[in-house]
Design a protein around this motif. Sequence first.
Motif, mmCIF file in Angstrom:
data_model
loop_
_atom_site.group_PDB
_atom_site.id
_atom_site.type_symbol
_atom_site.label_atom_id
_atom_site.label_comp_id
_atom_site.label_asym_id
_atom_site.label_seq_id
_atom_site.Cartn_x
_atom_site.Cartn_y
_atom_site.Cartn_z
ATOM 1 N N GLY A 299 0.818 -1.211 0.000
ATOM 2 C CA GLY A 299 0.000 0.000 0.000
ATOM 3 C C GLY A 299 0.852 1.262 0.000
ATOM 4 O O GLY A 299 1.845 1.375 -0.735
ATOM 5 N N THR A 300 0.475 2.183 0.869
ATOM 6 C CA THR A 300 1.168 3.469 0.937
ATOM 7 C C THR A 300 2.653 3.293 1.245
ATOM 8 O O THR A 300 3.502 4.009 0.699
ATOM 9 N N ALA A 301 2.979 2.342 2.111
ATOM 10 C CA ALA A 301 4.393 2.124 2.452
ATOM 11 C C ALA A 301 5.187 1.720 1.210
ATOM 12 O O ALA A 301 6.365 2.079 1.076
ATOM 13 N N ALA B 193 -6.096 6.984 11.937
ATOM 14 C CA ALA B 193 -6.933 6.875 10.731
ATOM 15 C C ALA B 193 -6.415 5.723 9.870
ATOM 16 O O ALA B 193 -5.206 5.517 9.771
ATOM 17 N N VAL B 194 -7.347 5.005 9.263
ATOM 18 C CA VAL B 194 -6.944 3.888 8.404
ATOM 19 C C VAL B 194 -6.056 4.381 7.252
ATOM 20 O O VAL B 194 -5.064 3.754 6.893
ATOM 21 N N ALA B 195 -6.402 5.524 6.709
ATOM 22 C CA ALA B 195 -5.600 6.058 5.605
ATOM 23 C C ALA B 195 -4.285 6.603 6.144
ATOM 24 O O ALA B 195 -4.270 7.429 7.049
ATOM 25 N N SER B 196 -3.206 6.140 5.580
ATOM 26 C CA SER B 196 -1.895 6.565 6.057
ATOM 27 C C SER B 196 -1.541 7.939 5.489
ATOM 28 O O SER B 196 -1.676 8.177 4.292
ATOM 29 N N THR B 197 -1.104 8.832 6.359
ATOM 30 C CA THR B 197 -0.692 10.174 5.897
ATOM 31 C C THR B 197 0.675 10.519 6.475
ATOM 32 O O THR B 197 1.675 10.486 5.801
ATOM 33 N N LEU C 203 -4.764 6.086 -4.455
ATOM 34 C CA LEU C 203 -5.096 5.141 -3.382
ATOM 35 C C LEU C 203 -5.928 5.831 -2.294
ATOM 36 O O LEU C 203 -6.926 5.281 -1.807
ATOM 37 N N LYS C 204 -5.533 7.046 -1.935
ATOM 38 C CA LYS C 204 -6.272 7.779 -0.895
ATOM 39 C C LYS C 204 -7.733 7.947 -1.313
ATOM 40 O O LYS C 204 -8.644 7.781 -0.514
ATOM 41 N N LEU C 205 -7.936 8.301 -2.579
ATOM 42 C CA LEU C 205 -9.293 8.553 -3.040
ATOM 43 C C LEU C 205 -10.127 7.272 -3.099
ATOM 44 O O LEU C 205 -11.305 7.264 -2.743
ATOM 45 N N LYS C 206 -9.495 6.178 -3.515
ATOM 46 C CA LYS C 206 -10.208 4.889 -3.552
ATOM 47 C C LYS C 206 -10.662 4.521 -2.155
ATOM 48 O O LYS C 206 -11.818 4.197 -1.920
ATOM 49 N N GLU C 207 -9.710 4.530 -1.225
ATOM 50 C CA GLU C 207 -10.044 3.965 0.081
ATOM 51 C C GLU C 207 -10.980 4.853 0.889
ATOM 52 O O GLU C 207 -11.784 4.351 1.655
ATOM 53 N N LEU C 208 -10.884 6.171 0.675
ATOM 54 C CA LEU C 208 -11.706 7.073 1.493
ATOM 55 C C LEU C 208 -13.025 7.450 0.848
ATOM 56 O O LEU C 208 -14.041 7.557 1.525
ATOM 57 N N ILE D 49 9.328 -1.630 4.808
ATOM 58 C CA ILE D 49 8.721 -0.377 5.279
ATOM 59 C C ILE D 49 7.303 -0.675 5.769
ATOM 60 O O ILE D 49 6.512 -1.293 5.048
ATOM 61 N N SER D 50 6.998 -0.247 6.978
ATOM 62 C CA SER D 50 5.663 -0.510 7.528
ATOM 63 C C SER D 50 5.351 0.457 8.662
ATOM 64 O O SER D 50 6.176 0.657 9.546
ATOM 65 N N GLN D 51 4.191 1.035 8.623
ATOM 66 C CA GLN D 51 3.755 1.890 9.726
ATOM 67 C C GLN D 51 3.530 1.041 10.963
ATOM 68 O O GLN D 51 4.111 1.277 12.021
ATOM 69 N N SER D 52 2.679 0.024 10.831
ATOM 70 C CA SER D 52 2.269 -0.771 11.992
ATOM 71 C C SER D 52 3.356 -1.720 12.462
ATOM 72 O O SER D 52 3.436 -2.048 13.647
ATOM 73 N N GLY D 53 4.158 -2.196 11.508
ATOM 74 C CA GLY D 53 5.125 -3.244 11.845
ATOM 75 C C GLY D 53 4.452 -4.592 12.035
ATOM 76 O O GLY D 53 5.081 -5.561 12.468
ATOM 77 N N GLU D 54 3.167 -4.674 11.716
ATOM 78 C CA GLU D 54 2.412 -5.919 11.937
ATOM 79 C C GLU D 54 1.750 -6.432 10.662
ATOM 80 O O GLU D 54 0.910 -7.327 10.723
ATOM 81 N N THR D 55 2.071 -5.869 9.532
ATOM 82 C CA THR D 55 1.460 -6.309 8.278
ATOM 83 C C THR D 55 1.977 -7.704 7.929
ATOM 84 O O THR D 55 3.174 -7.888 7.697
ATOM 85 N N MET D 56 1.080 -8.669 7.902
ATOM 86 C CA MET D 56 1.502 -10.061 7.750
ATOM 87 C C MET D 56 2.231 -10.306 6.428
ATOM 88 O O MET D 56 3.221 -11.038 6.382
HETATM 89 O O1 M6R Z 1 1.194 -0.784 8.515
HETATM 90 P P1 M6R Z 1 1.717 -0.825 7.116
HETATM 91 O O2 M6R Z 1 2.485 0.419 6.757
HETATM 92 O O3 M6R Z 1 2.549 -2.061 6.862
HETATM 93 O O4 M6R Z 1 0.453 -0.907 6.187
HETATM 94 C C1 M6R Z 1 0.588 -1.052 4.799
HETATM 95 C C2 M6R Z 1 -0.721 -0.781 4.103
HETATM 96 O O5 M6R Z 1 -1.709 -1.683 4.526
HETATM 97 C C3 M6R Z 1 -1.214 0.651 4.328
HETATM 98 O O6 M6R Z 1 -0.273 1.597 3.933
HETATM 99 C C4 M6R Z 1 -2.532 0.898 3.577
HETATM 100 O O7 M6R Z 1 -2.306 0.850 2.198
HETATM 101 C C5 M6R Z 1 -3.147 2.237 3.999
HETATM 102 N N1 M6R Z 1 -4.514 2.054 4.367
HETATM 103 C C6 M6R Z 1 -3.084 3.278 2.911
HETATM 104 O O8 M6R Z 1 -3.647 4.480 3.306
#
Ligand code: M6R
Length: 369
Positions: free
Chosen positions: A58-60, A154-158, A242-247, A103-110
Amino acid sequence: VKGGYPTFMDKEIHDQPMAVADTLRGRLDRDGRLVLDEMRISEAVLRSVDKIVVVACGTAAYAGHVAKYAIEHWCRIPVEVELAHEFRYRDPVVSEKTLVVAISQSGETMDTIMAIRHAREQGAKVLAIVNTFGSTIARESDAVLYTHAGPEVAVASTKAFLAQVTACYLLGLYLSELRGNKYVDEVADYLEELGKLPEKIQHILDEQEEHVREVARSMAEATSVLFLGRHVGYPVAMEGALKLKELAYIHAEGFAAGELKHGPIALIEPGQPVFVVVPTPRRHTLHSKVVSNIQEVRARGARTLVIAEEGDEDVTAHADVVFRVPRTPTLMMPLVTVVPLQIFASELAAAKGLDVDQPRNLAKSVTVE
Ligand code: M6R
């Protein structure tokens, strides 16, 4: 908790100057030189790396695309960017000389966890760029370069995206310096430019936000929006889509502008909204090609929404709407050009009465493959 903003996403968009500043903080010494204390992979190993593979989703993954342009330019190391789920299941070529950057925001993306496990089994070293302290990806990697965006709700990553891109620049400059600094004249100059980014992002929020929101509200009926960009503007275009699709649940697609004539231009019909991320006029060839793309789609009736540098007057005659960003070195432009696209998606979703923070069918972190 939302800091007075209507949604977490709006708050997090406004947190972005701080997210970038905090990700830089502590990594520059008093003389403005780069120090990455947490780099637990030995210098000898980093010097021998002959390929970098970024794995992310995704965004990452779009942050990884930006990293490719910067690291290849600064370090002359080939960089591949791969969606983590594709990497894992296709027998990728990885060796002890490969540096895998997860690269991962959560660090938990399987999907990303499975990719790094696979990479380590093949002998590669894994460097994580992660926002969540102590997360699985952080624990299972050889080294971690934390982004300091703060919690992203927020679900959408910024803000995590901006922090990831910032961390990727730090990594690129660090590797360039470590490997003899042959390709970057002045790492210090780039670091100084990076230090100016928080102020520039704030400037966009101060000067452009209302304008972007007004335009977004006028487009609540749109059913399809296209995004074009070149060079580092290409991943920004994909991120905007992607932002527009998901939101906003609108069909949106990001293209490399050079690809337009190879197919997507057939989609253009009167009234089709097209965002165009314009490179700085200092990159003459790229700039003039993208300006021509704006003319081409407009000649076919598109409504052109252009993101261009302040003072770039070449776009004005061909744009229905212009969103301005401050002058920024080319490779760092994603940190400014993505901001109007985030605001646009958030406002359009709100105008449609949708839940901006919790879009349907999505989870903040995707912990299943
Ligand atoms: O936690 P992560 O960075 O690993 O997540 C990766 C994607 O699931 C995440 O960026 C997703 O695409 C966002 N919802 C985009 O806004």
